[in-house]
Write an enzyme that holds these catalytic residues in place. Sequence first.
Site, PDB file in Angstrom:
ATOM      1  N   CYS A 126      23.394  20.145  33.918  1.00 43.92           N
ATOM      2  CA  CYS A 126      24.648  20.297  33.184  1.00 43.92           C
ATOM      3  C   CYS A 126      24.385  21.142  31.956  1.00 43.92           C
ATOM      4  O   CYS A 126      23.277  21.636  31.756  1.00 43.92           O
ATOM      5  CB  CYS A 126      25.276  18.946  32.847  1.00 43.92           C
ATOM      6  N   ALA A 127      25.380  21.314  31.142  1.00 41.14           N
ATOM      7  CA  ALA A 127      25.266  22.211  29.991  1.00 41.14           C
ATOM      8  C   ALA A 127      24.160  21.766  29.039  1.00 41.14           C
ATOM      9  O   ALA A 127      23.332  22.566  28.634  1.00 41.14           O
ATOM     10  CB  ALA A 127      26.601  22.316  29.272  1.00 41.14           C
TER      11      ALA A 127
END
Length: 103
Positions: free
Chosen positions: A8-9
């Site tokens: 994810c980010a």
Amino acid sequence: MKNIMLVCAAGMSTSLLVSKMQKAAQEQNLEADIYAIAESEVEKVLGAKSVDVMLLGPQVRYLKGSFETKYKDKNIPIDVINMSDYGMMNGENVLKQALNLIG
């Protein structure tokens, strides 16, 4: 042992999903190393350990094509986590998705 990488980010928002996936794996008596990392850490982690499948959080779905190209030689299935399963933190369904990709 299945090695499942979630990307994810920042590696933070998927941590709850990891917990739910680990619980689902335990209920199925499945040995799995499931962990979440930030997209900036992918290359380092892939250099250090083997990965059976890489699942991308919906917020980084745009990386799928470049990751498939960049890591083609590693033969790792890469897919985006279903948005509703991600939103509902449905660890069982995301684990199922990972296992289907591993084959």
